[in-house]
Design an enzyme around this catalytic site. Structure first.
Site, PDB file in Angstrom:
ATOM      1  N   GLU A  12      -9.318  62.550  60.463  1.00  0.00           N
ATOM      2  CA  GLU A  12     -10.270  62.213  59.376  1.00  0.00           C
ATOM      3  C   GLU A  12      -9.532  61.477  58.243  1.00  0.00           C
ATOM      4  O   GLU A  12     -10.039  60.493  57.702  1.00  0.00           O
ATOM      5  CB  GLU A  12     -10.907  63.495  58.837  1.00  0.00           C
ATOM      6  CG  GLU A  12     -11.774  63.291  57.608  1.00  0.00           C
ATOM      7  CD  GLU A  12     -13.204  62.899  57.916  1.00  0.00           C
ATOM      8  OE1 GLU A  12     -13.854  63.588  58.709  1.00  0.00           O
ATOM      9  OE2 GLU A  12     -13.674  61.884  57.361  1.00  0.00           O
ATOM     10  N   ARG A 131     -14.472  73.063  70.916  1.00  0.00           N
ATOM     11  CA  ARG A 131     -15.153  73.244  69.627  1.00  0.00           C
ATOM     12  C   ARG A 131     -16.234  72.179  69.640  1.00  0.00           C
ATOM     13  O   ARG A 131     -15.934  70.978  69.666  1.00  0.00           O
ATOM     14  CB  ARG A 131     -14.167  73.032  68.481  1.00  0.00           C
ATOM     15  CG  ARG A 131     -14.788  72.330  67.291  1.00  0.00           C
ATOM     16  CD  ARG A 131     -13.990  72.499  66.031  1.00  0.00           C
ATOM     17  NE  ARG A 131     -13.866  71.235  65.308  1.00  0.00           N
ATOM     18  CZ  ARG A 131     -13.589  71.157  64.017  1.00  0.00           C
ATOM     19  NH1 ARG A 131     -13.405  72.243  63.296  1.00  0.00           N
ATOM     20  NH2 ARG A 131     -13.470  69.990  63.433  1.00  0.00           N
ATOM     21  N   HIS A 192     -17.158  71.658  57.917  1.00  0.00           N
ATOM     22  CA  HIS A 192     -16.436  70.413  57.649  1.00  0.00           C
ATOM     23  C   HIS A 192     -17.225  69.702  56.547  1.00  0.00           C
ATOM     24  O   HIS A 192     -18.276  69.129  56.800  1.00  0.00           O
ATOM     25  CB  HIS A 192     -16.407  69.599  58.956  1.00  0.00           C
ATOM     26  CG  HIS A 192     -15.826  68.226  58.864  1.00  0.00           C
ATOM     27  ND1 HIS A 192     -14.551  67.920  59.313  1.00  0.00           N
ATOM     28  CD2 HIS A 192     -16.334  67.048  58.424  1.00  0.00           C
ATOM     29  CE1 HIS A 192     -14.316  66.620  59.149  1.00  0.00           C
ATOM     30  NE2 HIS A 192     -15.385  66.063  58.606  1.00  0.00           N
ATOM     31  N   HIS A 194     -17.938  67.090  53.505  1.00  0.00           N
ATOM     32  CA  HIS A 194     -17.594  65.824  52.847  1.00  0.00           C
ATOM     33  C   HIS A 194     -17.850  65.924  51.353  1.00  0.00           C
ATOM     34  O   HIS A 194     -18.589  66.775  50.876  1.00  0.00           O
ATOM     35  CB  HIS A 194     -18.352  64.669  53.506  1.00  0.00           C
ATOM     36  CG  HIS A 194     -17.615  64.153  54.702  1.00  0.00           C
ATOM     37  ND1 HIS A 194     -16.757  63.090  54.628  1.00  0.00           N
ATOM     38  CD2 HIS A 194     -17.567  64.613  55.979  1.00  0.00           C
ATOM     39  CE1 HIS A 194     -16.215  62.888  55.833  1.00  0.00           C
ATOM     40  NE2 HIS A 194     -16.685  63.803  56.670  1.00  0.00           N
ATOM     41  N   HIS A 287      -2.821  76.178  22.261  1.00  0.00           N
ATOM     42  CA  HIS A 287      -2.610  76.585  23.660  1.00  0.00           C
ATOM     43  C   HIS A 287      -1.133  76.859  23.913  1.00  0.00           C
ATOM     44  O   HIS A 287      -0.755  77.887  24.463  1.00  0.00           O
ATOM     45  CB  HIS A 287      -3.054  75.475  24.622  1.00  0.00           C
ATOM     46  CG  HIS A 287      -4.532  75.310  24.716  1.00  0.00           C
ATOM     47  ND1 HIS A 287      -5.173  75.073  25.912  1.00  0.00           N
ATOM     48  CD2 HIS A 287      -5.492  75.337  23.774  1.00  0.00           C
ATOM     49  CE1 HIS A 287      -6.464  74.970  25.685  1.00  0.00           C
ATOM     50  NE2 HIS A 287      -6.691  75.113  24.412  1.00  0.00           N
TER      51      HIS A 287
HETATM   52 ZN    ZN Z   1     -15.779  63.987  58.622  1.00  0.00          ZN
END
Ligand code: ZN
Ligand code: COA
Length: 461
Positions: A12, A131, A192, A194, A287
């Site tokens: 991917e 899968r 999965h 996006h 801070h």
């Molecule tokens: Zn994808």
């Protein structure tokens, strides 16, 4: 809570615009992921190109702990590839939404079910673990999706994956969706997600909360369009917020991220969680004052968890404590009056985007009236200013610098120089080698080095 991660950076992630990894880069990424401890690694889709095939071939032979999975269509040729490379898992995908059936396949649901059944059976006959991914699952008619999973499970699928292919779920809707799916399937579920709405990590976690065993991730969130959930963000949340117990080596996350930045040419924003340059940098005086007393006041988790350091930037927003601490870091001691004077000077300097250590040293030199650089450092921190022959080189040089392990920070400036780099070297010799390497880089016209004091041995005077 038992959870698993599947990293798909080299599949991917390589679908990110303008990204292409070499086989060697993929091997390096896989080895780092394995050292980190992801449970699954997707090796690629061999049908894509000869170099993907080469990478799959090389990686399929690596001795790693992670489960190897080959990506492919629900077609005999792609399934045969998984067999050929002797990889245990096939990640088989088939688009099931009305848009997929109409535009990708021009088939009806009946025909889709038949193709899915045939392909899963074919893969199971070859002894693969399957899968099955119902691509665009989150936009698939729910009744049909249960038929798809029913058919695939009957044909022997070992796991299901539901991709939110165009990232249109929200944490609420994916939680509901996964809950409903888990009621009708009997095998583990993967998600999965996006990132088209910036919700990938949140949706992945919501899916896992609702019962998904595994989340797909990529390093730096690479992937089609806006990518998918990022490994670092999902992993840190699972460990720190969900208290998942396992052996993931969180301390490797920044290194893994850097390797992939360099290999992909896609660089993280400074404020990216976990791996971004500013993720552990504090600025405002109130801070930093609190952080210096107890970092938990303004930190979600300690930087040490991911092998990083806390930083405090100095500029007009700073208070006394921050400036004193930064000076002490550099072994510069001041009286209260001197500190007051230094702070007043900092706040009244013409404001610029970045007040660097060089600026601080200059102010301190001036107030303390000594040459702070005349000391003998053991370890060396240096600020190197670089002038480039053309602005065209700025981005390239900046990115290149970020790949060096000695480099702590790089930033662009305007004025006499174009880029400033903050380096930590083991010795003057190391530093000189590094500077020499910079000097010969294309586009570098001049450099100026300021050594700052870190672990100094003694004053020379
Ligand atoms: Zn994808
Ligand atoms: N399962 C089964 N068949 C599928 C499929 C799937 N999930 N997805 C597509 N197909 C079929 C199509 O129906 C079409 O079949 P046809 O030739 O009988 O019409 C064929 O695969 C794809 O057609 P086409 O786009 O013309 O193929 P191509 O040979 O030009 O390219 C790839 C195919 C896979 C090599 C090319 O698209 C590629 O390199 N893709 C990158 C990987 C990718 O797209 N991944 C998606 C990740 S989710």
């Amino acid at each position: 809570m038992i959870v698993e991660l599947l990293d798909t950076t080299i599949r991917e992630g390589e679908q990110t615009a303008n990204v292409s990894f070499t086989v060697d880069q993929k091997v390096e990424i896989v080895q780092l992921l394995d050292e980190f401890g992801v449970e699954f690694i997707e090796l690629g889709h061999p049908a894509v190109s000869p170099d993907v095939r080469d990478a799959v071939d090389r990686i399929s032979k690596l001795d790693i702990k992670a489960n190897k999975l080959i990506h492919g269509r629900a077609l005999p040729a792609d399934i045969d590839d998984a067999v050929k490379y002797n990889v245990p898992w096939m990640g088989m995908f088939f688009g099931t939404s009305p848009l997929s059936l109409e535009h990708k396949f021009q088939i009806d649901q009946e025909e889709a079910l038949k193709r899915i059944r045939d392909a899963v059976s074919y893969a199971k006959d070859k002894d693969l673990k399957v899968r099955f991914t119902a691509e665009d699952a989150t936009r698939t008619d729910f009744g049909f999706l249960t038929d798809v999973f029913g058919v695939a499970e009957e044909a022997g699928a070992d796991r299901f994956s539901i991709p939110d292919t165009v990232g249109t779920m929200s944490p609420g809707t994916i939680r509901e969706f996964v809950t409903k799916i888990c009621e009708v399937i009997n095998i583990p579920l993967h998600v999965h997600c996006h990132n088209d709405y910036g919700l990938a990590a949140a949706n992945t976690l919501a899916g896992m909360e609702a019962g998904a065993l595994l989340g797909d991730v990529t390093i730096n969130g690479l992937g089609e369009r806006s990518g998918i959930a990022a490994l670092a963000e999902v992993a840190i949340a699972l460990k720190m917020l969900y208290k998942v117990e396992n052996d993931w080596k969180l301390e490797l996350l920044p290194k893994i991220s850097r390797v992939v930045e360099r290999a992909s040419g896609v660089f993280n924003s400074e404020n990216r969680p976990v791996v971004g340059m500013y993720a552990f940098t504090h600025k405002a005086g109130l801070h930093t004052r609190a952080v210096l007393k107890d970092p938990r006041t303004y930190e979600a988790f300690p930087p040490e968890v991911v092998d990083r350091n806390r930083h405090i930037t100095i500029d007009k927003y700073s208070g006394h404590d921050a400036v004193r601490a930064r000076l002490q870091d550099m072994n510069i001691q001041t009286t209260d009056e001197q500190l007051d004077e230094i702070l007043t000077k900092i706040k009244s300097k013409p404001q610029k985007r970045r007040f660097s250590d060089i600026d601080l040293i200059e102010v301190a030199d001036d107030v303390l009236d000594i040459d702070l650089r005349a000391r003998v450092p053991l370890g060396v921190e240096a600020i190197i200013q670089m002038g480039l022959s053309s602005a065209l080189y700025t981005t390239r040089i900046t990115r290149r610098l970020m790949g060096f392990s000695q480099v702590k920070e790089v930033y662009e400036i305007t004025g006499d120089y174009d880029v400033v780099v903050h380096v930590v070297a083991n010795s003057i010799g190391d530093l000189n080698d590094f500077i020499e390497e910079l000097r010969v880089s294309e586009g570098v016209e001049q450099t100026a080095t300021h050594i700052i004091l870190k672990g100094y041995e003694k004053d020379t005077d």
